[in-house]
Design a protein around this motif. Structure first.
Motif, PDB file in Angstrom:
ATOM      1  N   GLN A  35       0.830  -1.207   0.000  1.00  0.00           N
ATOM      2  CA  GLN A  35       0.000   0.000   0.000  1.00  0.00           C
ATOM      3  C   GLN A  35       0.866   1.259   0.000  1.00  0.00           C
ATOM      4  O   GLN A  35       0.524   2.249  -0.626  1.00  0.00           O
ATOM      5  CB  GLN A  35      -0.947  -0.006   1.200  1.00  0.00           C
ATOM      6  N   GLN A  39       0.755   4.177  -2.827  1.00  0.00           N
ATOM      7  CA  GLN A  39       0.614   5.592  -2.486  1.00  0.00           C
ATOM      8  C   GLN A  39       1.765   6.418  -3.046  1.00  0.00           C
ATOM      9  O   GLN A  39       1.566   7.524  -3.540  1.00  0.00           O
ATOM     10  CB  GLN A  39       0.500   5.786  -0.979  1.00  0.00           C
ATOM     11  N   THR A  43       1.331   9.408  -5.647  1.00  0.00           N
ATOM     12  CA  THR A  43       1.828  10.743  -5.297  1.00  0.00           C
ATOM     13  C   THR A  43       2.712  11.287  -6.410  1.00  0.00           C
ATOM     14  O   THR A  43       2.583  12.447  -6.813  1.00  0.00           O
ATOM     15  CB  THR A  43       2.590  10.705  -3.958  1.00  0.00           C
ATOM     16  N   GLU A  66      -7.246   1.234  -8.208  1.00  0.00           N
ATOM     17  CA  GLU A  66      -6.606   0.245  -7.337  1.00  0.00           C
ATOM     18  C   GLU A  66      -7.636  -0.795  -6.932  1.00  0.00           C
ATOM     19  O   GLU A  66      -8.747  -0.454  -6.534  1.00  0.00           O
ATOM     20  CB  GLU A  66      -6.039   0.911  -6.089  1.00  0.00           C
TER      21      GLU A  66
END
Length: 99
Positions: A35, A39, A43, A66
């Motif tokens: 995860q 992320q 980002t 996702e």
């Protein structure tokens, strides 16, 4: 940062748009690390965005989806990113291990 779990596979529509699928299948204990990679990729994608995020057929320049599926002790995380080919290739190159 080099990705340890997600592995990207690219496809080109022949018209300048690509799709990059990344998948990791891990035990429950490794899900937080996967995860964190998802992320970090998202980002980077947002910071280097080629335009607004959203479905391409609704005017978005790029989009991401996702999916997380658990089967017994294993969890599969799939991240799909769609956008301009050059941008997506730069995204994947950013996360590739250095030579």
């Amino acid at each position: 940062m080099t990705l340890q779990y997600l592995i990207f596979d690219a496809s080109d529509d022949g018209e300048g748009t690509g799709t990059w699928d990344a998948m990791a299948s891990v035990r429950v204990a490794d899900v937080p690390a996967v995860q964190a990679e998802v992320q970090a990729v998202l980002t980077w994608a947002e910071r280097h965005s080629p335009g607004p995020r959203g479905p391409l057929d609704e005017g978005g320049a790029w989009d991401a989806d996702e999916q997380v599926q658990t089967d017994g002790d294993w969890t599969t995380v799939t991240l799909t990113i769609t956008g301009p080919w050059e941008w997506g290739e730069a995204l994947v190159a950013h996360w590739a291990p250095g030579d």
